[in-house]
Design an enzyme around this catalytic site. Sequence first.
Site, PDB file in Angstrom:
ATOM      1  N   ASN A 108       0.912  -1.213   0.055  1.00  0.00           N
ATOM      2  CA  ASN A 108      -0.040  -0.060   0.024  1.00  0.00           C
ATOM      3  C   ASN A 108       0.720   1.391  -0.056  1.00  0.00           C
ATOM      4  O   ASN A 108       2.341   1.181   0.137  1.00  0.00           O
ATOM      5  CB  ASN A 108      -0.905  -0.146   1.152  1.00  0.00           C
ATOM      6  N   PRO A 123      -1.933 -11.696  10.467  1.00  0.00           N
ATOM      7  CA  PRO A 123      -2.339 -11.414  11.743  1.00  0.00           C
ATOM      8  C   PRO A 123      -2.478 -10.003  11.948  1.00  0.00           C
ATOM      9  O   PRO A 123      -2.068  -9.157  11.442  1.00  0.00           O
ATOM     10  CB  PRO A 123      -0.944 -12.031  12.658  1.00  0.00           C
ATOM     11  N   ILE A 127      -1.564  -7.086  14.119  1.00  0.00           N
ATOM     12  CA  ILE A 127      -0.652  -6.972  15.210  1.00  0.00           C
ATOM     13  C   ILE A 127      -1.255  -6.161  16.420  1.00  0.00           C
ATOM     14  O   ILE A 127      -0.687  -6.511  17.699  1.00  0.00           O
ATOM     15  CB  ILE A 127       0.571  -6.300  14.696  1.00  0.00           C
ATOM     16  N   PHE A 185      -3.552   3.010  15.222  1.00  0.00           N
ATOM     17  CA  PHE A 185      -4.046   4.092  14.278  1.00  0.00           C
ATOM     18  C   PHE A 185      -5.576   3.601  13.565  1.00  0.00           C
ATOM     19  O   PHE A 185      -5.693   2.343  13.349  1.00  0.00           O
ATOM     20  CB  PHE A 185      -3.022   4.397  13.037  1.00  0.00           C
ATOM     21  N   LYS A 243     -10.331  -3.689  18.747  1.00  0.00           N
ATOM     22  CA  LYS A 243      -8.950  -4.265  18.821  1.00  0.00           C
ATOM     23  C   LYS A 243      -8.448  -4.358  20.270  1.00  0.00           C
ATOM     24  O   LYS A 243      -7.416  -4.960  20.408  1.00  0.00           O
ATOM     25  CB  LYS A 243      -8.065  -3.470  18.058  1.00  0.00           C
TER      26      LYS A 243
HETATM   27  N1  CTP Z   1      -3.054  -3.218  12.334  1.00  0.00           N
HETATM   28  C1  CTP Z   1      -2.198  -4.353  12.638  1.00  0.00           C
HETATM   29  N2  CTP Z   1      -2.219  -5.541  11.905  1.00  0.00           N
HETATM   30  C2  CTP Z   1      -3.097  -5.546  11.100  1.00  0.00           C
HETATM   31  C3  CTP Z   1      -4.123  -4.427  10.592  1.00  0.00           C
HETATM   32  C4  CTP Z   1      -3.945  -3.530  11.250  1.00  0.00           C
HETATM   33  O1  CTP Z   1      -1.632  -3.915  13.806  1.00  0.00           O
HETATM   34  N3  CTP Z   1      -3.150  -6.710  10.334  1.00  0.00           N
HETATM   35  C5  CTP Z   1      -3.136  -1.950  12.994  1.00  0.00           C
HETATM   36  C6  CTP Z   1      -2.773  -0.702  12.203  1.00  0.00           C
HETATM   37  O2  CTP Z   1      -1.238  -0.489  12.657  1.00  0.00           O
HETATM   38  C7  CTP Z   1      -3.393   0.401  13.015  1.00  0.00           C
HETATM   39  C8  CTP Z   1      -4.744  -0.420  13.237  1.00  0.00           C
HETATM   40  O3  CTP Z   1      -4.234  -1.644  13.327  1.00  0.00           O
HETATM   41  O4  CTP Z   1      -2.975   0.806  14.266  1.00  0.00           O
HETATM   42  C9  CTP Z   1      -5.909  -0.044  12.264  1.00  0.00           C
HETATM   43  O5  CTP Z   1      -5.670  -0.487  11.005  1.00  0.00           O
HETATM   44  P1  CTP Z   1      -6.611  -0.077  10.034  1.00  0.00           P
HETATM   45  O6  CTP Z   1      -6.020  -0.653   8.594  1.00  0.00           O
HETATM   46  O7  CTP Z   1      -7.152   1.284   9.899  1.00  0.00           O
HETATM   47  O8  CTP Z   1      -7.726  -0.885  10.453  1.00  0.00           O
HETATM   48  P2  CTP Z   1      -7.998  -2.593   9.712  1.00  0.00           P
HETATM   49  O9  CTP Z   1      -7.842  -3.684  10.985  1.00  0.00           O
HETATM   50  O10 CTP Z   1      -7.652  -2.722   8.568  1.00  0.00           O
HETATM   51  O11 CTP Z   1      -9.847  -2.327   9.897  1.00  0.00           O
HETATM   52  P3  CTP Z   1     -10.776  -1.942   8.458  1.00  0.00           P
HETATM   53  O12 CTP Z   1     -10.426  -2.899   7.428  1.00  0.00           O
HETATM   54  O13 CTP Z   1     -11.958  -1.985   9.188  1.00  0.00           O
HETATM   55  O14 CTP Z   1     -10.431  -0.546   8.120  1.00  0.00           O
END
Ligand code: CTP
Length: 408
Positions: A209, A305, A307, A325, A343
Amino acid sequence: MLHGKRILLIVAGGIAAFKSLDLIRRLRERGASVRCVLTEAGAKFVTPLSLQALTEDRVYSDMFSLTDESEMGHIQLSRDADLLVVAPATANLLARMAGGLADDLAATVLLATDKPVLAAPAMNVRMWTHAATVANVETLKKRGVTFVGPNDGAMACNEFGPGRMSEPLEIVAAIEAMLVRDRPLAGRRALVTSGPTREALDPVRFISNHSSGKQGHAIAAALAELGADVTLVSGPVAVPDPTGVKVVRVESADQMLAASLEAGALDIAVCAAAVADWKAARPATGKIKKQAGAPPPALELAPNPDILATLSKAGPRRPALVVGFAAETENVVANAVDKRTRKGCDWIVANDVSPATGTFGGERNTVHLITEAGVEDWPPLGKGDVAMRLAGRIALHLAQAGKKQAAE
Ligand code: CTP
């Protein structure tokens, strides 16, 4: 970070003066303002125009210019600074400083100042080891001048040894050590995740991304500036490593999770990485080849996973404060409030990443901080300012939590 700090940079005549241009850029990136005094010899190596363009200020060089003196006298130049940095500090300028001469604007400012002075020497190895220079440096150290470098290495004059000016980032670290004294996060261990992850489809292709890592890296730098022992687990990014931070480079979400758990940060975790939600269910071991006439291959994905959620639910290994975030394009606050509960983290920094906001890859960010107490709308800020404000809030929160615990 050096927000609001004012640096008066004195550029003397040495080949290392070209590094001072990068030094200015790096200081300004950290929020410092830089004003330059250029010696006559210095102007043979860098032009006043380059310094002016980088500092966005005029350059001072002539002690007897009526305009220089009326606009900004030599006393005022030092009065308006938090720190004087001499880079490069040549043998000649060090000798003039040690001798208390005031024979040009640079020497006069250095004689008239009551501000701290940092010198980054740069000269030929024989000049640096000459008894005269050794004595001058001793004298200046006794008077409180701080030195950074010089380093050992190959020099422009084809000799090898001590005399090379320190690299800009080393000078920045020395400046930060002199100017940033308040370290409320000293003794705390922090983890920051930053940047995108890359999920391999085959050995040459991946899913990823647009995350630049700017915000996450700025947070790591801000926490370190407040004294925390920071591990930054970063996906592939182009931004430079922050100083004073341990950087662990990873590619995939699986690697990011492993490195994050490995960091063992029990005080603070800030998950700023844009982790790919999915990876290829079965990445190919060899390059996927086109088959004539065959349809494009279907991509089967598997979830990565989470995190942030894993750290939030890590039981005894859970950091005391976990911050996530939420990158959203609509219903920013509502989605983020929901994400905080889902979360299990303590705080969420929510931001609008719609293309029109320019947040991804840009310099500014408009965020909302969601805590147990409610929602705070922060004004549009540079990513460095968002980072500093967040680090300050984290320090305050941990200090208050510590006091509460002590009272119980
Ligand atoms: N995050 C993470 N591990 C993942 C996905 C997200 O640690 N596999 C963390 C990001 O670093 C951030 C937060 O989760 O702090 C939210 O990420 P975001 O991409 O906005 O949310 P998603 O979990 O992808 O939820 P959605 O798809 O509903 O937007």
